[in-house]
Design an enzyme around this catalytic site. Structure first.
Site, PDB file in Angstrom:
ATOM      1  N   LYS A  48      37.824  10.320  68.108  1.00 48.78           N
ATOM      2  CA  LYS A  48      37.648  10.360  69.560  1.00 48.78           C
ATOM      3  C   LYS A  48      36.549   9.397  70.011  1.00 48.78           C
ATOM      4  CE  LYS A  48      39.390  15.100  69.844  1.00 48.78           C
ATOM      5  NZ  LYS A  48      39.810  15.201  68.424  1.00 48.78           N
TER       6      LYS A  48
ATOM      7  N   CYS B 148      41.267  22.335  67.466  1.00 46.10           N
ATOM      8  CA  CYS B 148      42.584  22.212  66.849  1.00 46.10           C
ATOM      9  C   CYS B 148      42.983  23.581  66.302  1.00 46.10           C
ATOM     10  CB  CYS B 148      42.588  21.135  65.764  1.00 46.10           C
ATOM     11  SG  CYS B 148      41.374  21.378  64.469  1.00 46.10           S
TER      12      CYS B 148
ATOM     13  N   GLY C 256      35.242  10.068  63.593  1.00 39.54           N
ATOM     14  CA  GLY C 256      35.151   9.009  64.585  1.00 39.54           C
ATOM     15  C   GLY C 256      36.381   8.758  65.416  1.00 39.54           C
TER      16      GLY C 256
END
Length: 479
Positions: free
Chosen positions: A117, A233, A115
């Site tokens: 972003k 990432c 949660g």
């Protein structure tokens, strides 16, 4: 620590980074940086800095973000339970900062758990517009829903579907789509041993194929003229530049949007054989161009800025692309039974101050015995696996209304008529978070009580003639 990195990964990074490889390798000798993001739905960053019990320093690319020291334990502080902040890796905050959500936007976070972003977007939207937070894995979707609840977010729908299923239900409906794509996690190696153990060349290939499939579905969820932000990432080209380049080769009318330059941010890597000024942005080894913006793609490197690795691409759908909007909005609301409406009104009269007690009745919706305030506008939930359909107000039981934990966190402290606030250091706060009863205080009345830390709501208690029964959810209690 770099001795534990996969040898094949190191070989690839040496080729990719050239004369910056040693600096990159040395970054693994440093401890990972930790960050939190202040929830301005409850408190402004400056005020939080004033009351914060541990040391903070600002994150340059996120005005609501701060680094905290490794000795601090903000996840174990009552302010965290009250939703004053969200713990988030600093580099990850750059994605929503670039997307720049606005109040009134329709936003979809396609892979939203846990949660970070999604909640950052919702806070910037100021609870206005619509946020759909999707997560395909049910257990992770539950954690996502709990984080949205803790931060007092009221305009979010939490759903549990594949990207393809959502595209079939809601094609072309969103102003902005966030795709934080599942990846090989190279940028998290400094933080996560599991990512290091699971990495392989084969995993990179599998992730890249899956990312292309999800990105194609995500594009169909964006409305004409809308925006899509893609992030990972991880460091390799296969999951980053090559995914975006293949997407653009199949969608030539889509455009890359400018991304403002910031210290430590770097442009994309050019791929072999690319031509043209826009695609010749330099790699880290060749310095930074003088322009004030990157051409749609930026990278964050752990040896160049205080944070972990991230890749971000910012795209826009052409206006001329046609999308079908048939059968999308649910304009036919189920009528709320009079008994349910009367019980809810009675609760509001007894427990909520008049200034905060207006809940539009045309947005109230009953799912079984659970009462929700739907976002406006709302999408049809027919056939949608839904964990949260907006603000969960409570549950209707035999001739009574039981308010939800979400409602206890959704309003400011002074919105509750019956409230009891303790300083963060008081033992009563920790007793409450452990699920214990509290002593009855003279200033409160019998009935529902908002238990608060320094004026910020934590949850409900139920006052009786001699004690306060604890209604803090069992799954959230501190043990």
């Amino acid at each position: 620590m770099h001795e534990s990195l996969p040898p094949r990964f190191l070989e690839r990074m040496k080729v990719l980074l050239g004369n910056e490889y040693e600096d990159f390798l040395n970054s693994y000798k440093e401890p990972p940086l930790r960050g939190l993001r202040v929830n301005s739905l409850k408190i402004e960053p400056k005020e939080f800095q004033r009351i914060c019990p541990f040391s903070l320093s600002p994150i340059p690319w996120a005005p609501e973000g701060f680094y905290y020291t490794g000795e601090a334990r903000p996840g174990k502080h009552p302010y965290h339970a009250a939703g004053l902040y969200y713990l988030q890796e600093p580099s990850a905050m750059a994605v929503v900062s670039i997307l720049d959500p606005k109040p009134g936007d329709w936003i979809l976070d396609l892979s939203a758990a846990p949660g970070g972003k999604a909640t950052q977007a919702a806070v910037r939207m100021k609870n206005e517009g619509l946020l759909v937070a999707n997560e395909i894995h049910p257990v992770r979707a539950k954690a996502l829903s709990e984080n949205i609840e803790r931060l007092g977010i009221t305009n979010a729908m939490v759903v549990n579907h594949s990207p393809r299923e959502l595209r079939e239900k809601w094609p072309g409906r969103f102003d902005k789509v966030i795709l934080d794509a599942p990846c090989s996690g190279e940028g998290m190696f400094r933080k996560e041993e599991e990512s290091r153990k699971e990495w392989s060349d084969e995993r990179v290939k599998i992730c890249a194929l899956r990312q292309e499939e999800i990105l194609a579905e995500a594009a169909l969820l964006v409305k004409p003229g809308g925006k899509l932000i893609y992030s990972t990432c991880t460091f390799n080209l296969e999951e980053n530049e090559r995914v975006i380049d293949r997407f653009l080769s199949h969608h030539p009318s889509w455009e890359l949007l400018p991304i403002p330059r910031m210290d430590g941010f770097r442009p994309r890597f050019p791929l072999q054989g690319e031509q043209g000024a826009e695609k010749r942005e330099s790699s880290p080894s060749h310095g930074v161009e003088k322009s004030h913006a990157f051409h749609g793609i930026t990278r964050l490197w752990p040896h160049l800025l205080p944070g972990e690795g991230h890749f971000i691409a910012f795209l826009q759908k052409p206006m001329e692309e046609e999308v079908s909007f048939s059968n999308m909005e649910n304009r036919r609301r189920g009528r709320l039974p009079n008994e349910a409406l009367l019980l809810f009104r009675q609760f509001l009269h007894e427990s909520i101050e008049p200034t905060w007690s207006h809940f539009p009745e045309d947005r109230l919706f009953l799912f079984g015995e659970h009462l929700y305030l739907l976002p406006t506008p709302a999408l049809s939930l027919k056939g949608v696996r839904t964990l949260r359909a907006g603000l969960h107000l409570g549950e209707l039981r035999k001739n009574r209304f039981v308010p939800s934990h979400a409602l206890s966190l959704a309003l400011p402290g002074d919105a509750y008529k019956n409230r009891l606030s303790y300083p963060a250091s008081r033992e009563e706060i920790f007793r409450y978070l452990r699920g214990e009863t509290l002593p009855f205080e003279q200033e409160i009345k019998e009935g529902w009580v908002s238990i608060q830390v320094d004026g910020f709501p934590l949850g409900w208690g139920k006052g009786t003639s001699h004690l306060i029964k604890n209604h803090y959810p069992k799954g959230l209690r501190w043990f």
